[in-house]
Design a protein around this motif. Structure first.
Motif, PDB file in Angstrom:
ATOM      1  N   ALA A   1     -23.213 -15.358 -32.355  1.00 34.47           N
ATOM      2  CA  ALA A   1     -22.627 -14.975 -33.593  1.00 34.47           C
ATOM      3  C   ALA A   1     -22.423 -13.519 -33.388  1.00 34.47           C
ATOM      4  N   TYR A   2     -21.988 -12.273 -34.168  1.00 39.52           N
ATOM      5  CA  TYR A   2     -22.052 -11.311 -33.849  1.00 39.52           C
ATOM      6  C   TYR A   2     -22.940 -10.873 -34.709  1.00 39.52           C
ATOM      7  N   VAL A   3     -23.923  -9.682 -34.832  1.00 41.61           N
ATOM      8  CA  VAL A   3     -25.009  -8.888 -35.414  1.00 41.61           C
ATOM      9  C   VAL A   3     -24.662  -8.047 -35.423  1.00 41.61           C
ATOM     10  N   HIS A   4     -24.560  -7.113 -37.051  1.00 43.54           N
ATOM     11  CA  HIS A   4     -24.684  -5.612 -36.015  1.00 43.54           C
ATOM     12  C   HIS A   4     -26.322  -5.364 -35.361  1.00 43.54           C
ATOM     13  N   THR A   5     -26.553  -4.215 -34.819  1.00 45.07           N
ATOM     14  CA  THR A   5     -27.492  -3.360 -34.011  1.00 45.07           C
ATOM     15  C   THR A   5     -27.704  -2.148 -34.392  1.00 45.07           C
ATOM     16  N   ASP A   6     -28.203  -1.249 -34.189  1.00 43.51           N
ATOM     17  CA  ASP A   6     -28.529  -0.153 -34.162  1.00 43.51           C
ATOM     18  C   ASP A   6     -27.603   0.718 -33.537  1.00 43.51           C
ATOM     19  N   TYR A   7     -26.767   0.035 -32.107  1.00 45.96           N
ATOM     20  CA  TYR A   7     -26.293  -0.135 -31.981  1.00 45.96           C
ATOM     21  C   TYR A   7     -25.130  -0.110 -30.900  1.00 45.96           C
ATOM     22  N   GLY A   8     -24.650  -0.870 -32.428  1.00 45.96           N
ATOM     23  CA  GLY A   8     -23.141  -1.183 -32.555  1.00 45.96           C
ATOM     24  C   GLY A   8     -23.172  -2.867 -32.789  1.00 45.96           C
ATOM     25  N   PRO A   9     -21.851  -3.825 -32.407  1.00 45.64           N
ATOM     26  CA  PRO A   9     -22.208  -5.332 -32.344  1.00 45.64           C
ATOM     27  C   PRO A   9     -22.949  -6.178 -31.251  1.00 45.64           C
TER      28      PRO A   9
ATOM     29  N   GLU B   1     -24.201 -11.087 -42.759  1.00 39.57           N
ATOM     30  CA  GLU B   1     -24.214 -10.519 -42.050  1.00 39.57           C
ATOM     31  C   GLU B   1     -23.385 -10.321 -40.639  1.00 39.57           C
ATOM     32  N   MET B   2     -23.330 -12.063 -40.536  1.00 35.11           N
ATOM     33  CA  MET B   2     -23.185 -12.964 -39.153  1.00 35.11           C
ATOM     34  C   MET B   2     -21.639 -13.259 -39.215  1.00 35.11           C
TER      35      MET B   2
END
Length: 147
Positions: free
Chosen positions: A104-112, A90-91
């Motif tokens: 790395a980009y990851v998805h958070t509750d607020y977006g990437p 997922e990264m």
């Protein structure tokens, strides 16, 4: 020379930056297809202007589209990594420094969001939420900001 918002921003922050030529839409689509994840909008936007950003020392602050695919798939498929580290599926790793950590980009509750990953501890720590902030910190503040 090709212009653009990202190019101008990077050169304003760090005139010594080395910027590659833009990547085309076919290559961007291939990145998403091969990684099976959508590229964050801001990363895709940057790659449309520059296919990679390096500092004056050659550190790949933002990888090329080709390296995005090669390194991410390599990390996901490496048997030793699967045993040593939490999954990377997922990264989207996109940059590194000469000191070892990768970003790395990851998805958070607020977006990437952008995390720094430490290969020695597998620690993944959210460091910034925008590519602009990431670039400013990497190019202006150097490698000490993520410790």
């Amino acid at each position: 020379m090709i212009g653009g918002v990202w190019r101008e921003l990077i050169w304003e922050m760090y005139p010594e930056a080395v910027l590659a030529d833009p990547v085309d839409e076919v290559a961007l689509s291939e990145v998403e297809k091969r990684l099976q994840l959508p590229l964050p909008f801001e990363l895709a936007s940057l790659l449309r202007e520059v296919d990679g950003v390096a500092n004056e020392y050659g550190d790949a602050v933002v990888w090329s589209a080709r390296r995005l695919v090669e390194d991410n798939l390599g990390m996901r498929r490496e048997p030793d990594y699967r045993e040593l580290y939490a999954p990377f599926d997922e990264m989207i790793f996109f940059g590194d420094s000469d000191m070892g950590p990768q970003f790395a980009y990851v998805h958070t509750d607020y977006g990437p969001g952008i995390v720094v990953w430490d290969h020695e501890t597998d620690r993944r720590r959210l460091v910034v939420v925008s590519l602009r902030d990431y670039l400013a910190r990497c190019l202006i503040q150097g490698n000490s900001w993520f410790r």
